[in-house]
Design a protein around this motif. Structure first.
Motif, PDB file in Angstrom:
ATOM      1  N   SER A   1       0.824  -1.212   0.000  1.00 48.98           N
ATOM      2  CA  SER A   1       0.000   0.000   0.000  1.00 48.98           C
ATOM      3  C   SER A   1       0.858   1.263   0.000  1.00 48.98           C
ATOM      4  N   LEU A   2       2.082   1.164   0.496  1.00 51.14           N
ATOM      5  CA  LEU A   2       3.004   2.306   0.456  1.00 51.14           C
ATOM      6  C   LEU A   2       3.637   2.456  -0.923  1.00 51.14           C
ATOM      7  N   ILE A   3       3.887   1.335  -1.576  1.00 48.31           N
ATOM      8  CA  ILE A   3       4.589   1.331  -2.867  1.00 48.31           C
ATOM      9  C   ILE A   3       3.654   1.636  -4.029  1.00 48.31           C
ATOM     10  N   GLU A   4       2.455   1.082  -4.013  1.00 45.19           N
ATOM     11  CA  GLU A   4       1.521   1.130  -5.140  1.00 45.19           C
ATOM     12  C   GLU A   4       1.262   2.537  -5.711  1.00 45.19           C
ATOM     13  N   PRO A   5       1.101   3.579  -4.891  1.00 43.89           N
ATOM     14  CA  PRO A   5       0.826   4.900  -5.474  1.00 43.89           C
ATOM     15  C   PRO A   5       1.927   5.438  -6.392  1.00 43.89           C
ATOM     16  N   PHE A   6       3.111   4.855  -6.339  1.00 42.16           N
ATOM     17  CA  PHE A   6       4.239   5.360  -7.120  1.00 42.16           C
ATOM     18  C   PHE A   6       4.488   4.567  -8.400  1.00 42.16           C
ATOM     19  N   VAL A   7       3.789   3.457  -8.569  1.00 42.58           N
ATOM     20  CA  VAL A   7       3.961   2.623  -9.757  1.00 42.58           C
ATOM     21  C   VAL A   7       3.496   3.396 -10.989  1.00 42.58           C
ATOM     22  N   GLY A   8       4.312   3.365 -12.039  1.00 38.84           N
ATOM     23  CA  GLY A   8       3.976   4.049 -13.289  1.00 38.84           C
ATOM     24  C   GLY A   8       4.429   5.497 -13.347  1.00 38.84           C
ATOM     25  N   ARG A   9       4.970   6.000 -12.260  1.00 36.44           N
ATOM     26  CA  ARG A   9       5.456   7.390 -12.235  1.00 36.44           C
ATOM     27  C   ARG A   9       6.954   7.439 -12.562  1.00 36.44           C
ATOM     28  N   THR A  10       7.382   8.532 -13.152  1.00 33.58           N
ATOM     29  CA  THR A  10       8.808   8.740 -13.363  1.00 33.58           C
ATOM     30  C   THR A  10       9.479   8.843 -11.999  1.00 33.58           C
ATOM     31  N   GLY A  11      10.528   8.068 -11.809  1.00 37.26           N
ATOM     32  CA  GLY A  11      11.211   8.055 -10.511  1.00 37.26           C
ATOM     33  C   GLY A  11      10.412   7.367  -9.433  1.00 37.26           C
ATOM     34  N   GLY A  12       9.437   6.579  -9.840  1.00 39.65           N
ATOM     35  CA  GLY A  12       8.517   5.958  -8.889  1.00 39.65           C
ATOM     36  C   GLY A  12       9.181   5.028  -7.901  1.00 39.65           C
ATOM     37  N   LEU A  13      10.157   4.243  -8.348  1.00 37.44           N
ATOM     38  CA  LEU A  13      10.804   3.304  -7.435  1.00 37.44           C
ATOM     39  C   LEU A  13      11.497   4.038  -6.298  1.00 37.44           C
ATOM     40  N   ILE A  14      12.250   5.052  -6.633  1.00 41.18           N
ATOM     41  CA  ILE A  14      12.967   5.801  -5.590  1.00 41.18           C
ATOM     42  C   ILE A  14      11.972   6.496  -4.663  1.00 41.18           C
ATOM     43  N   SER A  15      10.935   7.071  -5.219  1.00 36.94           N
ATOM     44  CA  SER A  15       9.921   7.721  -4.382  1.00 36.94           C
ATOM     45  C   SER A  15       9.231   6.712  -3.471  1.00 36.94           C
TER      46      SER A  15
ATOM     47  N   GLU B   1      17.716  -5.774  -9.264  1.00 36.45           N
ATOM     48  CA  GLU B   1      17.626  -4.387  -9.732  1.00 36.45           C
ATOM     49  C   GLU B   1      17.212  -3.456  -8.587  1.00 36.45           C
ATOM     50  N   VAL B   2      16.242  -3.880  -7.792  1.00 37.03           N
ATOM     51  CA  VAL B   2      15.802  -3.063  -6.656  1.00 37.03           C
ATOM     52  C   VAL B   2      16.924  -2.962  -5.631  1.00 37.03           C
ATOM     53  N   LYS B   3      17.575  -4.071  -5.353  1.00 35.91           N
ATOM     54  CA  LYS B   3      18.698  -4.066  -4.405  1.00 35.91           C
ATOM     55  C   LYS B   3      19.806  -3.133  -4.890  1.00 35.91           C
ATOM     56  N   GLY B   4      20.051  -3.109  -6.195  1.00 32.98           N
ATOM     57  CA  GLY B   4      21.056  -2.214  -6.765  1.00 32.98           C
ATOM     58  C   GLY B   4      20.732  -0.749  -6.504  1.00 32.98           C
ATOM     59  N   VAL B   5      19.473  -0.383  -6.635  1.00 35.37           N
ATOM     60  CA  VAL B   5      19.052   0.997  -6.357  1.00 35.37           C
ATOM     61  C   VAL B   5      19.235   1.308  -4.871  1.00 35.37           C
ATOM     62  N   ILE B   6      18.798   0.393  -4.021  1.00 38.17           N
ATOM     63  CA  ILE B   6      18.905   0.610  -2.574  1.00 38.17           C
ATOM     64  C   ILE B   6      20.369   0.758  -2.156  1.00 38.17           C
ATOM     65  N   SER B   7      21.233  -0.092  -2.688  1.00 31.33           N
ATOM     66  CA  SER B   7      22.642  -0.042  -2.278  1.00 31.33           C
ATOM     67  C   SER B   7      23.385   1.140  -2.895  1.00 31.33           C
ATOM     68  N   PHE B   8      22.915   1.644  -4.033  1.00 31.00           N
ATOM     69  CA  PHE B   8      23.578   2.778  -4.676  1.00 31.00           C
ATOM     70  C   PHE B   8      23.384   4.076  -3.898  1.00 31.00           C
ATOM     71  N   TYR B   9      22.188   4.293  -3.373  1.00 29.26           N
ATOM     72  CA  TYR B   9      21.867   5.527  -2.667  1.00 29.26           C
ATOM     73  C   TYR B   9      22.103   5.357  -1.165  1.00 29.26           C
ATOM     74  N   HIS B  10      23.010   6.139  -0.632  1.00 25.06           N
ATOM     75  CA  HIS B  10      23.382   6.020   0.779  1.00 25.06           C
ATOM     76  C   HIS B  10      22.282   6.458   1.738  1.00 25.06           C
ATOM     77  N   ASP B  11      21.285   7.162   1.255  1.00 26.12           N
ATOM     78  CA  ASP B  11      20.200   7.598   2.134  1.00 26.12           C
ATOM     79  C   ASP B  11      19.281   6.457   2.549  1.00 26.12           C
ATOM     80  N   PHE B  12      19.302   5.369   1.791  1.00 28.32           N
ATOM     81  CA  PHE B  12      18.445   4.243   2.137  1.00 28.32           C
ATOM     82  C   PHE B  12      19.114   3.402   3.212  1.00 28.32           C
ATOM     83  N   LYS B  13      18.367   3.098   4.252  1.00 25.04           N
ATOM     84  CA  LYS B  13      18.893   2.357   5.401  1.00 25.04           C
ATOM     85  C   LYS B  13      18.236   0.998   5.474  1.00 25.04           C
TER      86      LYS B  13
END
Length: 152
Positions: free
Chosen positions: A5-19, A49-61
């Motif tokens: 429910s937290l992820i779904e509103p961002f699907v289909g948006r530009t930059g949706g995964l990071i948001s 692919e998702v893990k790659g995004v999470i590990s690339f950005y240091h803000d994600f904990k």
């Protein structure tokens, strides 16, 4: 709230995964392990692919952080100004190792690579407050001040 429910509103948006990842972290304080699978399914990506995004950005904990986060600069200018000794002294003063959270969950100690205070090295950030010409005593005082402020 569920992860989906937290992820779904961002699907289909530009930059949706990071948001979506930011939203999950905002709600939970970190990204629970199952976030990878939920986000991968929602965005039609692989977990890698998702893990790659999470590990690339240091803000994600990946784990809960302490109430106060102390970031210590580990970049070259701070290292040249005695950064290694400074880090060791801060670890001793706060009783937590770099990259870890104290057992009491009071403090997380993180390395950062430049706070923009090269001329006043070594530098740190305690709960979003910059500290230049830092030493372990200054960091301890800033940490105690941050604890008092968050308690009120």
């Amino acid at each position: 709230m569920t992860l989906s429910s937290l992820i779904e509103p961002f699907v289909g948006r530009t930059g949706g995964l990071i948001s979506a990842l930011h939203e999950v972290q905002r709600v939970h304080g970190f990204l629970p392990e199952e976030t990878e699978a939920e986000a991968a399914q929602a965005f039609n990506l692989t977990r890698a692919e998702v893990k790659g995004v999470i590990s690339f950005y240091h803000d994600f904990k990946r784990a809960p952080q302490g109430k106060t986060v102390v970031r210590v600069c580990a970049a070259e200018a701070c290292q040249a100004a005695g950064g290694r000794d400074f880090i060791a002294a801060v670890e001793k003063k706060l009783a937590v190792k770099m990259g870890e959270t104290s057992a009491s969950k009071d403090v997380t100690l993180e390395p950062v690579y430049c706070l923009g205070l090269c001329s006043t090295a070594p530098a740190a950030m305690v709960a979003d407050r910059l500290v230049g010409m830092a030493d372990a005593d200054k960091i301890e005082k800033a940490f105690e001040r941050a604890k008092k402020e968050s308690a009120s």
